[in-house]
Design an enzyme around this catalytic site. Structure first.
Site, PDB file in Angstrom:
ATOM      1  N   ALA A  11       1.122   4.107   4.680  1.00  0.00           N
ATOM      2  CA  ALA A  11       0.339   5.336   4.895  1.00  0.00           C
ATOM      3  C   ALA A  11      -1.050   5.060   5.475  1.00  0.00           C
ATOM      4  CB  ALA A  11       0.227   6.088   3.573  1.00  0.00           C
ATOM      5  N   ALA A  12      -1.838   4.235   4.787  1.00  0.00           N
ATOM      6  CA  ALA A  12      -3.232   4.030   5.217  1.00  0.00           C
ATOM      7  C   ALA A  12      -3.290   3.206   6.501  1.00  0.00           C
ATOM      8  CB  ALA A  12      -4.014   3.339   4.099  1.00  0.00           C
ATOM      9  N   CYS A  43       6.990   7.994  -2.125  1.00  0.00           N
ATOM     10  CA  CYS A  43       7.043   9.166  -3.010  1.00  0.00           C
ATOM     11  C   CYS A  43       8.477   9.694  -3.153  1.00  0.00           C
ATOM     12  CB  CYS A  43       6.147  10.280  -2.469  1.00  0.00           C
ATOM     13  SG  CYS A  43       4.519   9.684  -1.982  1.00  0.00           S
TER      14      CYS A  43
HETATM   15  C1  LIG Z   1       7.826   5.963  -7.009  1.00  0.00           C
HETATM   16  C2  LIG Z   1       6.556   6.481  -6.399  1.00  0.00           C
HETATM   17  C3  LIG Z   1       6.350   7.845  -6.290  1.00  0.00           C
HETATM   18  C4  LIG Z   1       5.155   8.335  -5.732  1.00  0.00           C
HETATM   19  N1  LIG Z   1       4.992   9.694  -5.629  1.00  0.00           N
HETATM   20  C5  LIG Z   1       3.869  10.183  -5.054  1.00  0.00           C
HETATM   21  C6  LIG Z   1       3.703  11.579  -4.854  1.00  0.00           C
HETATM   22  O1  LIG Z   1       4.579  12.395  -5.212  1.00  0.00           O
HETATM   23  N2  LIG Z   1       2.552  12.020  -4.276  1.00  0.00           N
HETATM   24  C7  LIG Z   1       1.575  11.150  -3.854  1.00  0.00           C
HETATM   25  O2  LIG Z   1       0.558  11.607  -3.305  1.00  0.00           O
HETATM   26  N3  LIG Z   1       1.718   9.808  -4.009  1.00  0.00           N
HETATM   27  C8  LIG Z   1       2.832   9.316  -4.598  1.00  0.00           C
HETATM   28  N4  LIG Z   1       3.000   7.964  -4.731  1.00  0.00           N
HETATM   29  C9  LIG Z   1       1.905   7.063  -4.288  1.00  0.00           C
HETATM   30  C10 LIG Z   1       1.978   6.785  -2.803  1.00  0.00           C
HETATM   31  O3  LIG Z   1       3.222   6.256  -2.467  1.00  0.00           O
HETATM   32  C11 LIG Z   1       0.864   5.795  -2.454  1.00  0.00           C
HETATM   33  O4  LIG Z   1      -0.360   6.400  -2.811  1.00  0.00           O
HETATM   34  C12 LIG Z   1       0.851   5.445  -0.988  1.00  0.00           C
HETATM   35  O5  LIG Z   1       2.035   4.792  -0.595  1.00  0.00           O
HETATM   36  C13 LIG Z   1      -0.340   4.514  -0.703  1.00  0.00           C
HETATM   37  O6  LIG Z   1      -0.323   4.151   0.627  1.00  0.00           O
HETATM   38  P1  LIG Z   1      -1.034   2.807   1.099  1.00  0.00           P
HETATM   39  O7  LIG Z   1      -0.838   2.725   2.570  1.00  0.00           O
HETATM   40  O8  LIG Z   1      -2.421   2.760   0.567  1.00  0.00           O
HETATM   41  O9  LIG Z   1      -0.282   1.633   0.335  1.00  0.00           O
HETATM   42  P2  LIG Z   1       1.253   1.214   0.350  1.00  0.00           P
HETATM   43  O10 LIG Z   1       2.115   2.353   0.679  1.00  0.00           O
HETATM   44  O11 LIG Z   1       1.477   0.519  -0.952  1.00  0.00           O
HETATM   45  O12 LIG Z   1       1.320   0.156   1.538  1.00  0.00           O
HETATM   46  C14 LIG Z   1       0.694  -1.076   1.437  1.00  0.00           C
HETATM   47  C15 LIG Z   1       1.101  -1.959   2.593  1.00  0.00           C
HETATM   48  O13 LIG Z   1       0.378  -3.172   2.530  1.00  0.00           O
HETATM   49  C16 LIG Z   1       1.250  -4.293   2.596  1.00  0.00           C
HETATM   50  N5  LIG Z   1       0.573  -5.378   1.874  1.00  0.00           N
HETATM   51  C17 LIG Z   1       0.277  -5.487   0.566  1.00  0.00           C
HETATM   52  N6  LIG Z   1      -0.420  -6.607   0.322  1.00  0.00           N
HETATM   53  C18 LIG Z   1      -0.599  -7.222   1.510  1.00  0.00           C
HETATM   54  C19 LIG Z   1      -1.247  -8.420   1.933  1.00  0.00           C
HETATM   55  N7  LIG Z   1      -1.897  -9.211   1.088  1.00  0.00           N
HETATM   56  N8  LIG Z   1      -1.196  -8.742   3.241  1.00  0.00           N
HETATM   57  C20 LIG Z   1      -0.560  -7.946   4.143  1.00  0.00           C
HETATM   58  N9  LIG Z   1       0.063  -6.808   3.802  1.00  0.00           N
HETATM   59  C21 LIG Z   1       0.029  -6.456   2.510  1.00  0.00           C
HETATM   60  C22 LIG Z   1       2.541  -3.782   1.994  1.00  0.00           C
HETATM   61  O14 LIG Z   1       3.634  -4.583   2.388  1.00  0.00           O
HETATM   62  C23 LIG Z   1       2.567  -2.364   2.591  1.00  0.00           C
HETATM   63  O15 LIG Z   1       3.001  -2.404   3.932  1.00  0.00           O
HETATM   64  C24 LIG Z   1       4.180   7.435  -5.273  1.00  0.00           C
HETATM   65  C25 LIG Z   1       4.397   6.051  -5.374  1.00  0.00           C
HETATM   66  C26 LIG Z   1       5.560   5.581  -5.918  1.00  0.00           C
HETATM   67  C27 LIG Z   1       5.777   4.085  -6.012  1.00  0.00           C
END
Ligand SMILES: Cc1cc2nc3c(=O)[nH]c(=O)nc-3n(C[C@H](O)[C@H](O)[C@H](O)COP(=O)(O)OP(=O)(O)OC[C@H]3O[C@@H](n4cnc5c(N)ncnc54)[C@H](O)[C@@H]3O)c2cc1C
Length: 447
Positions: A11-12, A43
């Site tokens: 996402a981010a 999610c």
């Molecule tokens: C089961 C479940 C249900 C959810 N339901 C909801 C909901 O209903 N509503 C809601 O708003 N949110 C929900 N969430 C939360 C939502 O999924 C997260 O807030 C969102 O995915 C965060 O996005 P992000 O890009 O910050 O991190 P992530 O989606 O966790 O992505 C992180 C990325 O970084 C990569 N990464 C990690 N560490 C490293 C590293 N050291 N080096 C390189 N790459 C790395 C990973 O491989 C991944 O590609 C839910 C989460 C889960 C697990």
């Protein structure tokens, strides 16, 4: 050196990358991701387990190949960031397949590495039938286990949002579900109206909830998983899920950047960290809360997408400030939708506000229209000013209609008199004239 290096491909990270490419099409952008699968809706994971969504693939928006083809941005999967060196503008990266480590230099860096599940020290997560539920890879392992081993009894440690969604999913697959939580009630971080509704629904579905139970050990005995609690009571299960929260995935940069106590990278409202060429967004970072006027850790997909987009715009020469979150969230538990925005009474009082609270229960459609469901809304306003500070909604219909209206009102600093008379939509199949939110506001304004 690449112009923009993005750590994290969900996402981010991808929201930021897309904005940069849109604004600076000739720039060189590289995305690095530890995971194998990119760009998916975590999610939706519980709904694949329940069977509402047929396959994990339905959650995936892009593969690395399709992302590069359509967006012109290459993604290196199975590469993990191990360290950040702001002076040299470089990141140490390890190729997880070859074990090789190298440095990648950048002009600007975005950290979007998300969160990782909290692990319980007494659990061996390599045991067969023991799972976290955080990534789509976890989901694939869970589905394989459920299909091959056909477990009948599930134990879930943790009764927060994911624990509850999982309990519903497993129940609907026909498993007998037992939930454990160290807190006395399920959904402990939610306001009491929601905790009560969840407790009643758990009873109705005959899910066993053991509150105030700290699981202390988990082992495999005679082919079954055995959980033991602090009072030595033991419980058997065929499959165990540990879903006790998340922590920012920032181990590789905690010594380099300013973070909160839990490791969340501190950013300003532009997404910028303490280092001018390093931005952070999503579950790895803190976010500005505009009612509290400070940074908080509030990891949600909605915020990750927005903050990633804002960081990407600012990294590529824009100037846009995130107004902030107010704590809006919604979760489904069986027939219930449970939602909250702003501050609950408990939270507001803890922050030093003097508040009043009002509630109302109404049908979500005209009373004579088929399928009308009860909705209950509670609102909290500041005592002196009557400004709305928060709302909570529980409904067997979709609570989003109340909570999004309340969120706009809280965000805009509306007082309860305006909320009571706002020009809401009415037609029998969709909404009544006096819905639960408006009725609570009428009570609050003593009309
Ligand atoms: C089961 C479940 C249900 C959810 N339901 C909801 C909901 O209903 N509503 C809601 O708003 N949110 C929900 N969430 C939360 C939502 O999924 C997260 O807030 C969102 O995915 C965060 O996005 P992000 O890009 O910050 O991190 P992530 O989606 O966790 O992505 C992180 C990325 O970084 C990569 N990464 C990690 N560490 C490293 C590293 N050291 N080096 C390189 N790459 C790395 C990973 O491989 C991944 O590609 C839910 C989460 C889960 C697990």
């Amino acid at each position: 050196m690449v112009d923009f290096l993005i750590l994290g491909a969900d996402a981010a990270g991808l929201s930021a990358a897309v904005q940069i490419k849109r604004r600076l099409p000739d720039s060189e952008i590289r995305v690095i991701s530890k995971g194998r699968i990119i760009s998916y809706g975590a999610c939706g994971i519980p709904y694949v387990i329940s069977g509402d969504i047929p396959t994990p693939q339905k959650l995936v928006h892009n593969t690395p190949e399709s992302f590069e083809r359509t967006r012109g941005i290459p993604v290196r999967i199975r590469h993990e960031a191990k360290g950040v060196f702001p002076q040299e503008h470089s990141v140490e990266i390890r190729d997880l397949d070859t074990g090789e480590t190298y440095r990648e230099t950048y002009g600007k860096l975005l950290i979007g590495t998300g969160a990782q599940p909290v692990v319980l020290p007494f659990i061996d997560y390599a045991l067969e039938g023991v799972f976290n539920l955080h990534t789509i890879e976890d989901l694939e392992r869970v589905l394989l286990f459920l299909e091959e081993k056909k477990p009948r009894r599930a134990a879930i440690i943790g009764a927060g949002n994911i624990g509850l969604e999982l309990a519903e999913a497993l129940f609907r697959r026909g498993l007998r579900v037992q939930m454990f939580d160290i807190q006395p009630e399920p959904a402990f971080l939610w306001p009491s109206m929601i905790r009560k509704a969840v407790t009643a629904k758990i009873r109705e579905k005959e899910i066993e909830f053991l509150g105030g139970t700290a699981i202390r050990s988990l082992e495999r005995r005679n082919g079954r998983l055995v959980l033991t609690a602090q009072d030595n009571a033991s419980f058997e299960a065929d499959v165990v899920f540990s879903v006790v929260g998340t922590t920012p995935a920032t181990g590789f940069c905690r010594d380099t950047l300013n973070t909160k106590k839990n490791g969340a990278i501190i950013t300003d409202r532009h997404g910028q960290t303490c280092e001018p060429d390093i931005y952070a967004a999503g579950d790895c970072a803190s976010v500005y809360h505009c009612l509290l006027d400070r940074n908080v850790y509030f990891p949600l997909g909605s915020t990750a997408n927005k903050m990633g987009r804002i960081a990407g715009i600012n990294m590529s020469g824009g100037d846009i400030e995130f107004p902030g979150v107010i704590g809006t969230q919604i979760v489904k538990f069986f027939e219930l939708s449970l939602a909250k925005t702003g501050l609950s009474q408990e939270e507001a009082e803890k922050e030093g506000f003097r508040v009043r609270r009002y509630s109302a229960a109404r049908l979500d459609k005209a009373s004579y229209y088929p399928g009308a469901e009860q909705a209950k809304v509670e609102i909290v306003c500041e005592d002196d000013s009557s400004v709305l500070l928060g709302a909570v909604a529980v409904s067997e219909a979709n609570a989003v209609q109340f909570i999004d209206a309340a969120a706009v009102a809280v965000f805009a600093g509306m007082d309860i008199r305006d909320l009571a008379w706002f020009d809401s939509a009415y037609a029998p199949p969709f909404a009544p004239v006096w819905n639960a939110l408006i009725s609570a506001a009428l009570k609050a304004s003593k009309v």
